[in-house]
Each structure stands twice: as C-alpha cells, then as structure tokens.
Scaffold this active site. Structure first.
Site, PDB file in Angstrom:
ATOM      1  N   ALA A   1       0.830  -1.199   0.000  1.00  0.00           N
ATOM      2  CA  ALA A   1       0.000   0.000   0.000  1.00  0.00           C
ATOM      3  C   ALA A   1       0.869   1.256   0.000  1.00  0.00           C
ATOM      4  CB  ALA A   1      -0.922   0.003   1.215  1.00  0.00           C
TER       5      ALA A   1
ATOM      6  N   GLY B   1      -0.087  -5.480   0.348  1.00  0.00           N
ATOM      7  CA  GLY B   1      -1.125  -5.543  -0.666  1.00  0.00           C
ATOM      8  C   GLY B   1      -0.680  -6.231  -1.935  1.00  0.00           C
TER       9      GLY B   1
ATOM     10  N   GLU C   1       2.601  -6.080   7.465  1.00  0.00           N
ATOM     11  CA  GLU C   1       1.742  -5.073   8.113  1.00  0.00           C
ATOM     12  C   GLU C   1       1.956  -5.002   9.621  1.00  0.00           C
ATOM     13  OE1 GLU C   1      -0.416  -6.299   4.326  1.00  0.00           O
ATOM     14  OE2 GLU C   1       0.739  -7.304   5.900  1.00  0.00           O
TER      15      GLU C   1
ATOM     16  N   GLU D   1      -1.094  -9.829  -1.228  1.00  0.00           N
ATOM     17  CA  GLU D   1      -2.535 -10.104  -1.195  1.00  0.00           C
ATOM     18  C   GLU D   1      -3.122 -10.141  -2.602  1.00  0.00           C
ATOM     19  OE1 GLU D   1      -4.296  -8.281   2.848  1.00  0.00           O
ATOM     20  OE2 GLU D   1      -2.997  -6.909   1.746  1.00  0.00           O
TER      21      GLU D   1
END
Length: 255
Positions: free
Chosen positions: A61, A106, A129, A109
C-alpha cells in the site's frame, strides 16, 4: 492510468504501472477493480495475467497515503479496499500472477487472488503489516491461511518477515519458480493454453473449488453437482466427448 488491461491471444494482462514500486494507492485500487470487472465481462478475455513489470510486482500500500487517514476514514475505505481485490479473485476465468521482485503487503494479497502464481528467482513475498502495528486488510488473513494453512500463515503475518522465492515455493505460496526474465512469458503461456479450453467448464471448475473452500462440503458438492449436470447442455461438452470417442483424448477444439 496506474493499471492497464492489454488483450492478446485471448489473454488479458492486468498490468500495474505506478513506478517505482507499484504502491497500491486508492486510485490504483479503484482502477484495479474496474479492470478486473472489465476482464470478467469481456468475451475476448478468456484468461488473465496479473503483472507488475520486470522489476517489481507490487511493494504494498501507499504508506504515506494511509498515514494521513484516521479511524473513521479507514472504516469507510477498508470495504472498498477489499472489494477491489475481491473483484480480481472473482474473475470467472483462469488467473495467473506473474511475480517479479517484491510482492509485499497488498502486493502479496493481490497475488493471493490469482489461481496460480509463477515467481521469478528474484521474488520476495510477505505480509509486513504487523511491523506498522497493523494486520493485512485486503484479504491476507483469509486467503493466505486458506492457501498455505493457518500455522504457516500466522508465522508470516505475526513476524512480518519476507520469504524468498525458494521458501515461498516450499510453503506453497507460489506454484513455480523460474528465472526472472521468463516470468511473464511463462505466465502468458500458462494463460494462453487455458484460453483455448472450454470457457464455461473452466468457470464451473473455478466456482466449484472456490465455493467449496468457503463453505461446508455438502454445499460444495451441491455446487459441483449442479455445474456438472449443467455442462451437459453446452456445445463444448458435445465437442469434447465426440472428439474423445473419435480421436482420443486432448484433441478437442472448443468454442
């Protein structure tokens, strides 16, 4: 635009293009959802490659953007974040992630949303994270544990550590490791081969597997049973069985 969709030979390549690290800011997330839905609906797209370029898949992110958000803002945004990734996971066609360089947070993911993952020898994957005082928020706690098992997922998520391509292969986080320069070529070949297959049967297989992983076995069996019987109404089933009887396996030409 920070995400592009390019179509060739029945394969749609969803390409992240936000140098230098393909950070997944809000605009990129929204564009990803838009193009995933387009790929899902376009008849000329029969399989999909997720690709970030030769150097990096996606480093995660946009941290500076997230740092400026408070609780109320993230309550609103977190659903849209998940929806953008779910749109990729729900593409009713074979999807392969071509992973080069970093696939973190991300980025990892996003790779998890694919049906198959081909990684370069230079790939590094992880869910860091926790090092920010957070947990994965774009599906990582759910898709990672389903893919590699809860204890292995907890190790990666609790520690935030990165894993290199060889360990990722051992864990089952990726399915094939190839030289970095061959990642996209091999991913496109995988997708192009499946793009020649029976589209409705491939959709049925994907939905049956994914639904079964998300529910109890009786519901999963019911989904499989309904799709299995329904495929007997398709021209591809007629072609496939006729070709098998007359020519042997693997020679059918599907429409």
């Amino acid at each position: 635009m920070t995400v592009h969709l390019e179509v060739a030979e029945g394969v749609g390549t969803i390409r992240l293009d936000r140098p230098p690290m393909n950070a997944l800011d809000i605009g990129t997330q929204d564009r990803l959802k838009e193009l995933a839905e387009e790929a899902a609906n376009r008849a000329d797209v029969r399989a999909v490659v997720l690709y970030g370029g030769e150097k990096v898949f996606a480093a995660g992110a946009d941290i500076k953007e997230m740092q400026a958000m408070d609780h109320a803002a993230m309550v609103v945004r977190s659903r849209a974040l998940q929806d953008s990734f779910t749109a990729v996971a729900r593409i009713p066609k074979p999807v392969v992630a071509a992973v080069t360089g970093y696939a973190l947070g991300g980025g990892c993911e996003l790779a998890l949303c694919a049906d198959y993952r081909i990684a370069g020898e230079n790939a590094k994957l992880g869910q860091p994270e926790i090092l920010l005082g957070l947990i994965p928020g774009a599906g990582g706690t759910q898709r990672l544990s389903r893919l590699i098992g809860p204890s292995r997922a907890k190790d990666l998520i609790f520690t935030g550590r990165m894993v290199k391509a060889d360990e990722a292969l051992t864990l089952g986080l990726v399915d094939r490791v190839v030289p970095a320069g061959e990642v996209y070529t091999q991913a496109h070949e995988w997708a192009a081969k499946l793009a020649q297959g029976p589209a409705i049967a491939l959709r049925a297989a994907k939905e049956s597997i994914d639904t079964g992983l998300e529910t109890d076995i009786e519901t999963g069996l019911a989904v499989e049973r309904n799709w299995f019987a329904g495929l007997f109404a398709t021209e591809d089933r007629e072609r496939g069985m006729r070709s098998f009887v007359e020519e042997g396996p693997g020679k059918a030409k599907f429409v």
